[in-house]
Write a protein that holds these residues in place. Sequence first.
Motif, PDB file in Angstrom:
ATOM      1  N   UNK A 101      -7.929  -4.625 -30.276  1.00 17.25           N
ATOM      2  CA  UNK A 101      -7.581  -5.690 -29.437  1.00 17.25           C
ATOM      3  C   UNK A 101      -9.014  -5.930 -28.523  1.00 17.25           C
ATOM      4  N   UNK A 102      -9.785  -4.992 -28.451  1.00 17.53           N
ATOM      5  CA  UNK A 102     -11.111  -5.064 -27.537  1.00 17.53           C
ATOM      6  C   UNK A 102     -12.208  -5.514 -28.389  1.00 17.53           C
ATOM      7  N   UNK A 103     -11.781  -6.095 -29.399  1.00 11.33           N
ATOM      8  CA  UNK A 103     -12.663  -6.832 -30.506  1.00 11.33           C
ATOM      9  C   UNK A 103     -14.052  -6.476 -30.514  1.00 11.33           C
ATOM     10  N   UNK A 104     -13.822  -4.932 -31.093  1.00 10.72           N
ATOM     11  CA  UNK A 104     -15.208  -4.411 -31.398  1.00 10.72           C
ATOM     12  C   UNK A 104     -15.699  -4.986 -32.551  1.00 10.72           C
ATOM     13  N   UNK A 105     -16.923  -4.760 -32.794  1.00  5.96           N
ATOM     14  CA  UNK A 105     -17.650  -5.370 -34.145  1.00  5.96           C
ATOM     15  C   UNK A 105     -17.052  -4.491 -35.352  1.00  5.96           C
ATOM     16  N   UNK A 106     -16.813  -3.276 -35.577  1.00  6.26           N
ATOM     17  CA  UNK A 106     -16.325  -2.571 -36.500  1.00  6.26           C
ATOM     18  C   UNK A 106     -15.665  -1.343 -36.285  1.00  6.26           C
ATOM     19  N   UNK A 107     -14.807  -0.738 -37.049  1.00  5.65           N
ATOM     20  CA  UNK A 107     -14.026   0.339 -36.921  1.00  5.65           C
ATOM     21  C   UNK A 107     -14.114   1.238 -38.239  1.00  5.65           C
ATOM     22  N   UNK A 108     -14.538   2.515 -37.699  1.00  5.03           N
ATOM     23  CA  UNK A 108     -14.564   3.664 -38.656  1.00  5.03           C
ATOM     24  C   UNK A 108     -13.234   4.441 -38.148  1.00  5.03           C
ATOM     25  N   UNK A 109     -12.462   4.948 -39.069  1.00  9.21           N
ATOM     26  CA  UNK A 109     -11.339   5.754 -38.783  1.00  9.21           C
ATOM     27  C   UNK A 109     -11.039   6.476 -40.078  1.00  9.21           C
ATOM     28  N   UNK A 110     -10.310   7.580 -39.688  1.00  9.29           N
ATOM     29  CA  UNK A 110      -9.547   8.425 -40.952  1.00  9.29           C
ATOM     30  C   UNK A 110      -8.496   7.513 -41.283  1.00  9.29           C
ATOM     31  N   UNK A 111      -8.207   7.494 -42.595  1.00  4.91           N
ATOM     32  CA  UNK A 111      -7.000   6.627 -42.877  1.00  4.91           C
ATOM     33  C   UNK A 111      -5.949   7.731 -43.402  1.00  4.91           C
ATOM     34  N   UNK A 112      -5.461   8.364 -42.325  1.00  3.55           N
ATOM     35  CA  UNK A 112      -4.614   9.571 -42.535  1.00  3.55           C
ATOM     36  C   UNK A 112      -3.311   9.417 -43.502  1.00  3.55           C
ATOM     37  N   UNK A 113      -2.859   8.365 -43.456  1.00  2.00           N
ATOM     38  CA  UNK A 113      -1.259   8.063 -43.908  1.00  2.00           C
ATOM     39  C   UNK A 113      -1.058   6.918 -44.567  1.00  2.00           C
ATOM     40  N   UNK A 114      -0.748   6.441 -45.602  1.00  2.00           N
ATOM     41  CA  UNK A 114      -0.746   5.251 -46.189  1.00  2.00           C
ATOM     42  C   UNK A 114       0.318   4.345 -45.684  1.00  2.00           C
ATOM     43  N   UNK A 115       1.628   4.885 -45.340  1.00  2.00           N
ATOM     44  CA  UNK A 115       2.553   4.271 -44.797  1.00  2.00           C
ATOM     45  C   UNK A 115       2.253   3.418 -43.627  1.00  2.00           C
ATOM     46  N   UNK A 116       1.704   4.386 -42.478  1.00  2.00           N
ATOM     47  CA  UNK A 116       1.426   3.611 -41.234  1.00  2.00           C
ATOM     48  C   UNK A 116      -0.028   3.126 -41.127  1.00  2.00           C
ATOM     49  N   UNK A 117      -0.880   3.667 -41.780  1.00  2.00           N
ATOM     50  CA  UNK A 117      -2.271   2.945 -41.661  1.00  2.00           C
ATOM     51  C   UNK A 117      -2.470   1.795 -42.447  1.00  2.00           C
ATOM     52  N   UNK A 118      -1.756   1.642 -43.678  1.00  2.00           N
ATOM     53  CA  UNK A 118      -1.946   0.364 -44.510  1.00  2.00           C
ATOM     54  C   UNK A 118      -1.894  -0.814 -44.003  1.00  2.00           C
ATOM     55  N   UNK A 119      -0.492  -0.865 -43.241  1.00  4.34           N
ATOM     56  CA  UNK A 119      -0.252  -2.513 -42.718  1.00  4.34           C
ATOM     57  C   UNK A 119      -1.100  -2.558 -41.481  1.00  4.34           C
TER      58      UNK A 119
END
Length: 321
Positions: A101-119
Amino acid sequence: MHKWKVVAYTLGVIVFLVSCTLSIFYGYQVMNHKAPSAKEEKKTYQYHVVLIPEELDNEYWRVVEEGAKAAAEKYGVLLEYTGPRQADLQEHLKAIQISAAARVDGILTQGLNDEQFTPLINRIVKTIPVITVDTDAAGSNRISYVGTDNYHAGYLAGQALLADTKGPVAVGIVTGNFYANHQLQRVQGFRDAIRGEERVRIVDLQQSGISRVKAAEIAYAMLQNHPDINAFYGTSALDGIGIAQVVEKYKKQKQPYIIGFDTLPETLAYINRGMIQATVVQEPYEMGYRSIEMMVDVLNGKTIPSVVHTDTRILRQKGLQ
Ligand code: BGC
């Protein structure tokens, strides 16, 4: 003139001269101060990138942050490190949403869980590049993943246990949690490595919530509930430490075999003392550094590989000497 009049006059002159000097000095400073223009401020940082770990103050993640910081300085990136104070899936997802929402240029994150992170990732990545770090949501449209091959890492742990033990082995596994992709893969890899070896059995599997205290509590309970346990496998950075604390304190007879994850100073100290026999080495600094480099490439319009696996290997006491 009276003496007091001379004193008052002199004081008046001094006050006058001091205030003149100060006015000239500060007036000069104000006149010469140039507010940085919007353009100049932007020039300092090329991009604004956010790094979101599952737990902000986790010692392992602080190493990832260090690597990311070093690369951010090199490439003129404004790095923001934000996320849950204590591991919490919902908080983690919220941090990703806020960054988007803050419109950063890029996001680095853990992809912990397919069910919630994928969508969520799939929605965001249409406008903001997302790279997963340390843990992959491989089913999502994230641009790339940088980190350990977690299944392979678990497999290596299983092979190490087979190589280091003889006779019947009853293993208690303390894992970070049951919902995170990398933890599941580390357990699965281990299971597959020991498959077919009848002398090795997994007798218990519990989650620590990646907390050292919880890992210690679980190890203690396992020792009470399964007196035959003679080996432990800890699948996240603080699990091995928690297990070793309990074993060192309470286990009087034969010491169980312990294999953990990562090379935090405490883990290395336990290995040195012979309390932890082996650990799976990861490269958290490298993950942080590479993730920024890859994000900068993406933002500069370059193509990057969809997976970059950092090194993984087993470290034992002799490797420390
Ligand atoms: C994992 C991280 C995790 C950390 C928890 C590491 O082994 O790679 O994902 O957050 O352990 O302490």
